[in-house]
Design a protein around this motif. Structure first.
Motif, PDB file in Angstrom:
ATOM      1  N   GLU A  32       0.839  -1.207   0.000  1.00 35.96           N
ATOM      2  CA  GLU A  32       0.000   0.000   0.000  1.00 35.96           C
ATOM      3  C   GLU A  32       0.872   1.255   0.000  1.00 35.96           C
ATOM      4  OE1 GLU A  32      -3.239   2.409   2.721  1.00 35.96           O
ATOM      5  OE2 GLU A  32      -1.706   1.135   3.626  1.00 35.96           O
ATOM      6  N   ALA A  59     -12.339   0.075  -5.396  1.00 34.31           N
ATOM      7  CA  ALA A  59     -11.922  -1.269  -5.805  1.00 34.31           C
ATOM      8  C   ALA A  59     -13.086  -2.234  -6.044  1.00 34.31           C
ATOM      9  CB  ALA A  59     -10.990  -1.853  -4.741  1.00 34.31           C
ATOM     10  N   LEU A  96      -1.497  -0.963  -4.640  1.00 34.83           N
ATOM     11  CA  LEU A  96      -2.908  -1.381  -4.749  1.00 34.83           C
ATOM     12  C   LEU A  96      -3.508  -0.889  -6.068  1.00 34.83           C
ATOM     13  CD1 LEU A  96      -4.108  -0.666  -1.097  1.00 34.83           C
ATOM     14  CD2 LEU A  96      -3.601  -2.891  -2.098  1.00 34.83           C
ATOM     15  N   LEU A 152      -5.349  -3.068  -9.096  1.00 35.73           N
ATOM     16  CA  LEU A 152      -6.663  -2.735  -9.656  1.00 35.73           C
ATOM     17  C   LEU A 152      -6.583  -2.512 -11.169  1.00 35.73           C
ATOM     18  CD1 LEU A 152      -8.126  -0.442  -6.841  1.00 35.73           C
ATOM     19  CD2 LEU A 152      -8.555  -2.869  -7.256  1.00 35.73           C
ATOM     20  N   SER A 184      -4.893  -8.348   1.417  1.00 31.07           N
ATOM     21  CA  SER A 184      -4.628  -6.975   1.885  1.00 31.07           C
ATOM     22  C   SER A 184      -5.844  -6.399   2.608  1.00 31.07           C
ATOM     23  CB  SER A 184      -4.265  -6.079   0.691  1.00 31.07           C
ATOM     24  OG  SER A 184      -3.123  -6.572   0.031  1.00 31.07           O
ATOM     25  N   ALA A 185      -7.040  -6.839   2.200  1.00 32.09           N
ATOM     26  CA  ALA A 185      -8.288  -6.294   2.759  1.00 32.09           C
ATOM     27  C   ALA A 185      -8.560  -6.742   4.194  1.00 32.09           C
ATOM     28  CB  ALA A 185      -9.467  -6.681   1.863  1.00 32.09           C
ATOM     29  N   VAL A 236      -5.495  -8.642  -3.272  1.00 33.30           N
ATOM     30  CA  VAL A 236      -6.446  -7.652  -2.728  1.00 33.30           C
ATOM     31  C   VAL A 236      -7.190  -8.273  -1.540  1.00 33.30           C
ATOM     32  CG1 VAL A 236      -8.547  -6.306  -3.202  1.00 33.30           C
ATOM     33  CG2 VAL A 236      -6.714  -6.376  -4.898  1.00 33.30           C
ATOM     34  N   LEU A 253      -8.485   1.027  -0.314  1.00 33.94           N
ATOM     35  CA  LEU A 253      -9.221   0.311  -1.367  1.00 33.94           C
ATOM     36  C   LEU A 253     -10.558   0.994  -1.649  1.00 33.94           C
ATOM     37  CD1 LEU A 253      -8.473  -3.390  -0.316  1.00 33.94           C
ATOM     38  CD2 LEU A 253      -7.757  -2.305  -2.453  1.00 33.94           C
ATOM     39  N   ALA A 293     -12.454 -11.325  -1.684  1.00 33.79           N
ATOM     40  CA  ALA A 293     -12.028  -9.923  -1.516  1.00 33.79           C
ATOM     41  C   ALA A 293     -13.238  -9.032  -1.217  1.00 33.79           C
ATOM     42  CB  ALA A 293     -11.306  -9.438  -2.773  1.00 33.79           C
TER      43      ALA A 293
END
Length: 205
Positions: A107, A154, A112, A116, A139-140, A136, A149, A176
């Motif tokens: 990030e 996203a 990120l 995307l 990371s979420a 993703v 995001l 995600a």
């Protein structure tokens, strides 16, 4: 045989030549699976080098495509570029799946947005999309990253993948989206784009 150590491979990520960059990213994806590979990678600036390298490879491909005289050469160039994309997202997916620190570094490096872009590009291979969605999803798990995001909007590309792609791609996109629903802004977008049904489908599994 034994793979080369992470500290020796990382500087090669600065390479201008695509083949060197790709092979380095592929070697690192293998090397981080063995102790102390991942710690060595995360201790330095490897993640930001990967993100910067991805930008360089994209610019290189754009330049090379303008010089392609035939459809055949354009197809070959697109395939070569996709190999670089796949190598990058696979390395990032391996790292973020193994250690939450990788997501924070990703990030911070602006990575990120890169993921995307891969998700939103119809030309992206299933291998690239599946790993980008996994990255993703991992990371979420982090609320601070979730805020980023949400700002990057996203949700739409992930819903598109959950609808249009198969196998690991839509499964990872569904996971995600389910994790992103903890964020109010993302949840509102999910409702607006009828993504809740998709999300529930993957949460039940």
């Amino acid at each position: 045989g034994r793979c080369a150590g992470v500290p020796r491979i990382v500087p090669l990520l600065d390479a201008r030549e695509r083949v060197v960059f790709v092979r380095s990213a592929q070697a690192l994806a293998r090397a981080v699976r063995k102790e102390p590979g991942l710690d060595e990678l995360l201790a330095g600036d490897a993640i930001s080098k990967v993100v910067a390298g991805f930008g360089r490879m994209k610019d290189l491909s754009t330049t090379l495509l303008t010089k392609c005289a035939s459809d055949d050469s354009r197809t070959k160039e697109a395939e070569s570029h996709m190999e670089a994309v796949e190598a990058v997202v696979r390395l990032l997916a391996v790292c973020t799946n193994m250690d939450a620190r990788a997501a924070t570094l990703l990030e911070a490096a602006g990575g990120l947005k890169l993921l995307l872009e891969v998700l939103g590009d119809k030309a992206s291979s299933d291998a690239a999309v599946g790993n980008a969605a996994l990255c993703v999803a991992d990371s979420a798990r982090d609320d601070a990253i979730l805020d980023t995001l949400a700002k990057l909007d996203a949700v739409p590309p992930l819903i598109e993948i959950a609808h249009k792609r198969k196998g690991a791609c839509n499964k990872n996109a569904g996971i995600a989206l389910a994790r992103m629903a903890r964020n109010q802004q993302c949840l509102a977008r999910l409702k607006e784009l009828h993504g809740i049904e998709i999300m529930h489908h993957y949460v039940k599994q």
